[in-house]
Structures are given as structure tokens and as C-alpha cells.
Design a protein around this motif. Sequence first.
Motif, PDB file in Angstrom:
ATOM      1  N   ALA A 216       0.578  -1.405   0.241  1.00 36.68           N
ATOM      2  CA  ALA A 216       0.345   0.284   0.052  1.00 36.68           C
ATOM      3  C   ALA A 216       0.855   0.724  -0.050  1.00 36.68           C
ATOM      4  CB  ALA A 216      -0.662  -0.287   1.509  1.00 36.68           C
ATOM      5  N   TYR A 217       1.992   0.860   0.451  1.00 33.84           N
ATOM      6  CA  TYR A 217       3.389   2.363   0.532  1.00 33.84           C
ATOM      7  C   TYR A 217       3.530   2.035  -1.005  1.00 33.84           C
ATOM      8  CZ  TYR A 217       1.003   1.884   5.223  1.00 33.84           C
ATOM      9  OH  TYR A 217       0.442   1.992   6.351  1.00 33.84           O
ATOM     10  N   CYS A 218       3.446   3.578  -1.835  1.00 36.15           N
ATOM     11  CA  CYS A 218       4.355   3.171  -2.814  1.00 36.15           C
ATOM     12  C   CYS A 218       5.690   4.415  -3.005  1.00 36.15           C
ATOM     13  CB  CYS A 218       3.262   3.236  -4.182  1.00 36.15           C
ATOM     14  SG  CYS A 218       2.409   1.728  -4.100  1.00 36.15           S
ATOM     15  N   SER A 219       5.942   4.253  -2.191  1.00 35.16           N
ATOM     16  CA  SER A 219       7.211   6.363  -1.621  1.00 35.16           C
ATOM     17  C   SER A 219       8.404   5.294  -1.028  1.00 35.16           C
ATOM     18  CB  SER A 219       6.555   6.744  -1.307  1.00 35.16           C
ATOM     19  OG  SER A 219       5.633   6.743   0.343  1.00 35.16           O
ATOM     20  N   ARG A 220       9.354   6.082  -1.141  1.00 34.83           N
ATOM     21  CA  ARG A 220      10.214   5.505  -0.605  1.00 34.83           C
ATOM     22  C   ARG A 220      11.120   6.661   1.215  1.00 34.83           C
ATOM     23  NH1 ARG A 220      14.416   9.987  -3.251  1.00 34.83           N
ATOM     24  NH2 ARG A 220      12.630  10.840  -3.411  1.00 34.83           N
ATOM     25  N   PRO A 221      10.991   5.409   1.629  1.00 32.64           N
ATOM     26  CA  PRO A 221      10.765   5.481   3.057  1.00 32.64           C
ATOM     27  C   PRO A 221      11.897   6.331   3.497  1.00 32.64           C
ATOM     28  CG  PRO A 221      11.913   3.617   3.138  1.00 32.64           C
ATOM     29  CD  PRO A 221      11.818   3.958   1.161  1.00 32.64           C
ATOM     30  N   GLY A 222      11.797   7.393   4.924  1.00 38.69           N
ATOM     31  CA  GLY A 222      12.874   8.239   5.171  1.00 38.69           C
ATOM     32  C   GLY A 222      12.944   9.175   4.713  1.00 38.69           C
ATOM     33  N   ILE A 223      11.258   9.521   3.590  1.00 34.07           N
ATOM     34  CA  ILE A 223      11.705  11.512   3.708  1.00 34.07           C
ATOM     35  C   ILE A 223      10.715  11.802   3.801  1.00 34.07           C
ATOM     36  CG2 ILE A 223      12.965  10.539   1.252  1.00 34.07           C
ATOM     37  CD1 ILE A 223      10.084  10.817   0.156  1.00 34.07           C
ATOM     38  N   ASP A 224      10.800  13.143   3.912  1.00 38.13           N
ATOM     39  CA  ASP A 224      10.328  14.163   4.117  1.00 38.13           C
ATOM     40  C   ASP A 224       8.361  13.735   4.093  1.00 38.13           C
ATOM     41  OD1 ASP A 224       8.354  16.723   4.480  1.00 38.13           O
ATOM     42  OD2 ASP A 224      10.374  17.618   4.410  1.00 38.13           O
ATOM     43  N   PRO A 225       7.382  13.831   5.070  1.00 36.14           N
ATOM     44  CA  PRO A 225       6.456  13.094   5.053  1.00 36.14           C
ATOM     45  C   PRO A 225       5.724  13.849   3.595  1.00 36.14           C
ATOM     46  CG  PRO A 225       6.527  13.327   7.122  1.00 36.14           C
ATOM     47  CD  PRO A 225       7.596  14.349   6.064  1.00 36.14           C
ATOM     48  N   VAL A 226       5.405  15.146   2.969  1.00 33.27           N
ATOM     49  CA  VAL A 226       4.482  15.758   1.694  1.00 33.27           C
ATOM     50  C   VAL A 226       5.339  15.454   1.196  1.00 33.27           C
ATOM     51  CG1 VAL A 226       6.422  17.559   1.484  1.00 33.27           C
ATOM     52  CG2 VAL A 226       4.355  18.392   1.014  1.00 33.27           C
ATOM     53  N   LEU A 227       6.797  14.875   0.857  1.00 33.15           N
ATOM     54  CA  LEU A 227       7.545  14.412  -0.319  1.00 33.15           C
ATOM     55  C   LEU A 227       7.060  12.310  -0.307  1.00 33.15           C
ATOM     56  CD1 LEU A 227      10.869  15.822  -0.677  1.00 33.15           C
ATOM     57  CD2 LEU A 227       8.685  16.008  -1.991  1.00 33.15           C
ATOM     58  N   ARG A 228       6.175  12.004   0.275  1.00 33.81           N
ATOM     59  CA  ARG A 228       6.189  10.758   0.601  1.00 33.81           C
ATOM     60  C   ARG A 228       4.424  10.584   0.263  1.00 33.81           C
ATOM     61  NH1 ARG A 228       6.975   9.215   6.211  1.00 33.81           N
ATOM     62  NH2 ARG A 228       4.387  10.307   6.373  1.00 33.81           N
ATOM     63  N   ASP A 229       4.253  12.145   0.011  1.00 34.78           N
ATOM     64  CA  ASP A 229       1.940  11.558   0.132  1.00 34.78           C
ATOM     65  C   ASP A 229       2.752  12.413  -1.485  1.00 34.78           C
ATOM     66  OD1 ASP A 229       2.022  11.296   2.455  1.00 34.78           O
ATOM     67  OD2 ASP A 229       1.036  13.340   2.900  1.00 34.78           O
ATOM     68  N   ALA A 230       3.688  12.840  -1.511  1.00 39.96           N
ATOM     69  CA  ALA A 230       3.403  13.323  -3.461  1.00 39.96           C
ATOM     70  C   ALA A 230       4.424  12.320  -3.872  1.00 39.96           C
ATOM     71  CB  ALA A 230       4.963  14.309  -3.526  1.00 39.96           C
ATOM     72  N   GLU A 231       5.138  10.971  -3.709  1.00 41.89           N
ATOM     73  CA  GLU A 231       5.686   9.903  -4.533  1.00 41.89           C
ATOM     74  C   GLU A 231       4.379   8.584  -4.169  1.00 41.89           C
ATOM     75  OE1 GLU A 231      10.380  10.488  -3.722  1.00 41.89           O
ATOM     76  OE2 GLU A 231       9.273   8.168  -3.041  1.00 41.89           O
ATOM     77  N   GLN A 232       3.406   8.819  -3.061  1.00 45.03           N
ATOM     78  CA  GLN A 232       2.876   7.802  -3.302  1.00 45.03           C
ATOM     79  C   GLN A 232       1.958   8.843  -4.490  1.00 45.03           C
ATOM     80  OE1 GLN A 232       1.852   5.693  -0.764  1.00 45.03           O
ATOM     81  NE2 GLN A 232       0.305   4.757  -1.930  1.00 45.03           N
ATOM     82  N   ALA A 233       1.193   9.569  -5.025  1.00 45.84           N
ATOM     83  CA  ALA A 233      -0.053  10.236  -5.782  1.00 45.84           C
ATOM     84  C   ALA A 233       1.371  10.078  -6.825  1.00 45.84           C
ATOM     85  CB  ALA A 233      -0.130  11.903  -5.178  1.00 45.84           C
TER      86      ALA A 233
END
Length: 763
Positions: free
Chosen positions: A598-615
Motif C-alpha cells: 500500500a506504500y508506494c514511496s521511498r522510506p525516510g523522506i519528508d512526509p509531504v514528499l512521501r505523499d507526493a510520491e504516493q500520488a
Amino acid sequence: MSHRLIISTFLLLIASSTQAQGPAPAISYARDIQPIFTQKCVACHACYDSACQLNLGSGEGVARGATKVPVYDGERGKATQPTRLFYDAFGKAAWQRQGFGSVLDAQGSQAALMARMLELGHKVPLQPNAKLPDDIVLGLNRENMCPLPGEFEAYAGAHPREGMPLAVTGLTDQQYQTLQRWLASGAPIDEQGLAPSAKEALQVQQWENLFNQPGARESLVARWLYEHLFLAHIYFEGSEPGHFFQWVRSRTPSGQPIDLINTRRPNDDPGTQVYYRLWPVQGVIVHKTHITYPFSAEKMARVKSLFYAGDWQVNALPGYGPGRRANPFETFEAIPAKARYQFMLDNAEYFVRTFIRGPVCRGQIATDVIRDNFWTLFQDPEHDLYITDARYRGQATPLLAMPGQNDDVGSVLSLWLAYRDKRNAYEALRRDSYTDLSPPGWSTLWAGNDNALLSIFRHFDSAAVNKGLIGEVPQTMWLFDYPLLERTYYQLAVNFDVFGNVSHQAQTRLYFDLIRNGAEQNFLRLMPADTREGFLDDWYQNSGKVKLWLDYEAIDDNKPTGLALDEKDPKRDFANQLLARYGELNVSPDPINRCVSAYCSRPGIDPVLRDAEQALSRLTSRPAAGLKVIEQLPEATMLRIETRSGKREVYSLLRNRAHSNVAFMLGEAYRYQPGLDTVTIYPGVLSSYPNFMFNIPAEEVPEFVAAMENAKDAKRFEAIVDRWGIRRSHPQFWQYFHDLSRYIRESTPVEEGVLDMNRYENL
């Protein structure tokens, strides 16, 4: 100046006959002028694809001027004279003898051509961030007009909005005035060449001593190493940032000024005793030609252990000539094959970059033979028969010769057929010989360092190479063994002549088609035997089946694989096992394109960038038939995601074009399958040639993605461009464009260079 100008070993003096005498001018070229060119001009005026060959990356290039003669001409019957900057001539007068005309000299009462071009561009500013008029032709379709000073008025009348910089936010008033004052004063050039530091000078001496040792064995090794490193921008680990060096051949030994031997190819006959020398790379570093290679004490020890530790001997040094160029396996057969292959494997990314990214700056002759994205693997030396079996090596070597040395136009077909048959005889030998070995397994793959897994992305006439496995599991994969890696390097880097004629270029392209097929066949040996024909049918659809029957040796569809793979989808299962087994070598983890949870972003990055990668992950792994916006996208789009705190991340959004096959030189458009196009999104700048850029606040990325999903036509996509796009006319275009280079500097400093905007599209 003579064509054999003796150049200082460490200081290249840039000469200009226009240089003023007497007191230093108020405006300094090095301090005031080159920085303007670097910021506003070099992105279009560098390498062979500089418009009119006007290279503005150095004082030498500026003084050289321009010419109407194109570098890229796939129809010329005779090879043209090479015009390599800092190589084929030096100084304004020498270049003018080769047909270049000054853009700096005033013409009677008329200002210099450059001054008039700049004036034309400055007096007609662009509407901020508006789409440019359609009558301004850009990119590869633009005709290379190159007006002479006497032709400028006609050019300006026909193209009133096409001054310089061309169709992009132009010079500031201060930059414009500085350039015009400099040109009005005679355009003096005070630039001096890059010189090494004392520490670098010592390292240069140590490496030159190694390459120029006496003895037949030492001479042969040095020649082989030079031919494999002549394209490299070499840097000394821990030395001055931004200092790079290049190997050249000189008539003079270390300690004396370099007397350059400027042959057309690095393996042409030098005609005299050769000394291998390192000189500083001059001018502005541009990303598209910046193929880096590290030198260090560890690297020197590695070279010595590979090539000088054994007791092998050289009975007689080989000569030069077409035969030696055609078959480097014979030329260098005295050097242990394992040493040669292992040297290339140690820095495999460099070698693949030399022929995939390449130094020629426009490579469709080569790139239209490869798919838009694929992964590359390498065969372990211990499982490579050419390395381990002397009898097999003796049988294979005569069959590994490559075409392109004879450029007689009338002989193209006969040469092609002869080399095709020789190559197919080698493939038959390889197929039958490997049948006697144990089935290939995981140990067949080399896993020596993080160069073992590479990803290639083609962007029509250019391509990029990155370490690690990036993107969704691709349609094809390549497996290089030593004979294939060495042939590819020699055919596309050492022996390829961008100034060559149609025969040479056609032979190169046709043989690279065979190389691709060989790499595919090597990989297919890892797949279950009864699936191999099915893979080939998928890779060679429609007209490709004719090519399979006509030009390629039959594949082995009997020998089993040593891998346990899912019979329903063995390639995907192989990829999944590869990712699991070689996770520590895969330097490019990719949850955006290969989301397995369910998580399609790199771990350990800024939460707002994590949300961006998820999108952003919602845009990947979907064909254009279901994501219509792909049809509107160019090959390489950059996404600049900006957080409220001022941080930013850069992503490459790459369009992967699908083809029924890539087996023919012409008619690519007829084999294009647009409904199967996909996109890859990955952090970083994965192209030297950005086609467009979006600047998106991080919190707006989900909205951007939703708009992309709903963009069913050009009108809706244009609304996306209007809101987030950075058009060529954007007031801060250059700030955003050069921020891509700053990003490279922050992430991989030695790779930084000015990017190319010749292909930046008018969306």
C-alpha cells in the motif's frame, strides 16, 4: 598556427586574433562574458549539435565561430573533415581555413553577427510563459540556417522573432549591455585554460608514467587502456571539484608540452612513436558529453594487478589499420581476456554510457535499434567461455570482426552480408558450445559491484544509463558477455565516426542490430527453453518475423535453464528473484514504479514528499490506452516538487514508447504502438535533454495527478501546462532549468554539467 600546434601540458592558451593590445579591457571575457554564455547560451550551443557548430562553452569555441556545414548528415557520400574543438585545429585563423566564419568581427559599418543576432532577440521579448507561435520551428526539425553576415538582413526579415537566445526567455538588460559593449570593443578574449593543482599534477605524472613504461607488454596494455578511456572525463578522487582530465596521444613524453596526434579515430595509425598524456578538459562541462571515470591509488593498484601481475608475454606488437580496427580481439589477443573483461566490468556503467549515452550528442542512428527501456546484466567471467576456454576463444576470435572500416558506398550490401554471416557463424558456435555446459543459473550473472545492474532509457535520439533496476519490469533485458560488450564498445564508441559517410553509418547501425539480438539471445538462455520462441515472437512482431528468419541465427530452444521460474510468467519471476537476490547491488530501489504494498514511496523522506510520491505512483504501470495523457507527453519531462519549507525534489517522468519491433533502420513510425506507451517516474535527472518541466507545490501533487488522469485530450493537457508548466517563455525559465544541474551537483557532484535544451518543447 600549425595543425600540429604544441600545447602546454597543463595550460592551454586560448588565442584570438581580435584580442586587444595594451591595457586590460574593462570587460573581462573570463569574468564577465563566459558566465553569460554559460547561463543563457551553452544549453543550445555545445557539442556537435550546436546550431551552426557555434560552440559557446569556451573562448576557443567563441573565436572559432560558425559554419554552414552540418555534422549530422546521414546521406553524405564522402566523409567530412572532423571539426572537434580543442582537437582538430587551434585558434581563429586555423578554424577559418577549415571554413568557419567569425561571429565576433564587425563588418565595415555593420556590427558583428553575434551583436545583430542578440539585438534581434532582445528587441522582441516573449509573452511571459505563453506558448510560442507555431511558425517558430524548434528541436530536431529546425533547419540549420546559419546566415553569414551579408545574409543577416534577409534572415531577420524572414524570421523577425528568431533572434538569440532562440525562442526562450532572453538576456537581462545588464547581460545584453555587457555583451554588446564587449563586442563593440572588439570582443577581446582573455581566457586561460584550466590548469591542474599541484596535487593533481603529481597524479597526472604517476598515471602517465604507468601508461608510458618501456617494453612490448607494457606498450600493448597502454594502447588497450587508452582506447578504452579516451572518452572519459577522468577525475582524481579527493582532488579539485570540477577538474577533469582526458587521455590523448602525443609525440612528446611527459614533462614536455603536449604535441597532439589528432587522428580521426583513437585507433588510427599515429604515424610516429606515441606517448599517452593527460590534459585538462577545457571549457564548460556539459552533461551530454560528461562521461566520468575515477582515478585513485586503488584504481592504479587494480590496473597493475589485472594487467601486470601475470607472466604473459608479447611476441610482437600489432600494427594499425582497418584490419586491426575491425577486430580488437585479434589485435589485443596477447592480453589475458579475463583482465580485459574484468577491467570493463569494474566500471560497466561507464562503458555502457560511452555507447548508449554517447559523446556524439545526437544518436538516432544507434538508438532506433534499442527499445525505450530495458535492463542490462553481465555474464560472470568464470562462466564466460571466451574467458575460460582457450580452444573456444581461438575459434571465436576470427568471427568477431566488425564492419565500418571500408566506407565504399557501393559495397554496403556486400559488406553487411559478409559481416552478418560471420556474426551468425559465431552465434552458432556460441550456441553449440554452451550446450555442453551446465545449465545457466544465478552464478552465471556477475555480481561484483553496483555496476552489475543497469537501466537504460531511450528518448528517441538520445538515451541515458543509470545504476540499478529502475521502472516496471521491461519488455526486454540484455545479457552482455565479454565478446558482446567489447564489440559494442568498439563498434559504437571507438570505431564510430560521426563525421563519416552514409556507408559507414549504415554499417554501424546494421551491426548494432545484430548486437542487440545477441544480447537478447544471451538473456533468453536464462528463460525456460519452451518459452524462448514466444518471447522472440513478442519482441519481433509483424515485420520483425521476417528479420528473425532472414538475418538472425536460430536461438537454442532445447537447452534447459538452471533457474526455477514460474512457467506462467518466467520473466517477471526472474525479475522479482533478481531484485531479491541482488538487493544490495540495486542502488535504485523503486517503490513508485514497482509498488508491492500500500506504500508506494521511498522510506525516510519528508512526509509531504512521501505523499507526493504516493500520488505520482498512480501514473505508472498504466498503458496509454488507459491513461490518455501519455499521448501528450514528450519523452523526458522533469517534475520539480517544492515544499513549503523551501526544499525541492526533482523527478524524471519518462515516456516509454512501444514498438512492434526495433529491427529495421527505417520506418520506425510504422512500428510504433502508441496505445502501449507507459511512463516511468523516478527521483533524479534521467536525461541530458529535458523536453519540458513542471514546477508543482508538494501539496498540489495529488491535484496534478488527478488532472493528468482526467486529461483525455490536448485541451485539458494544455490547462495543466498553463497552471504548472515552465514554458520556454517563463520569466524564471533559466532559474528552474539550471536548478536541475544544481540538483545533480547536490546528489552526485562529479556528474554535474549544463543540460541541453535543444529538445525543450513548445507545449
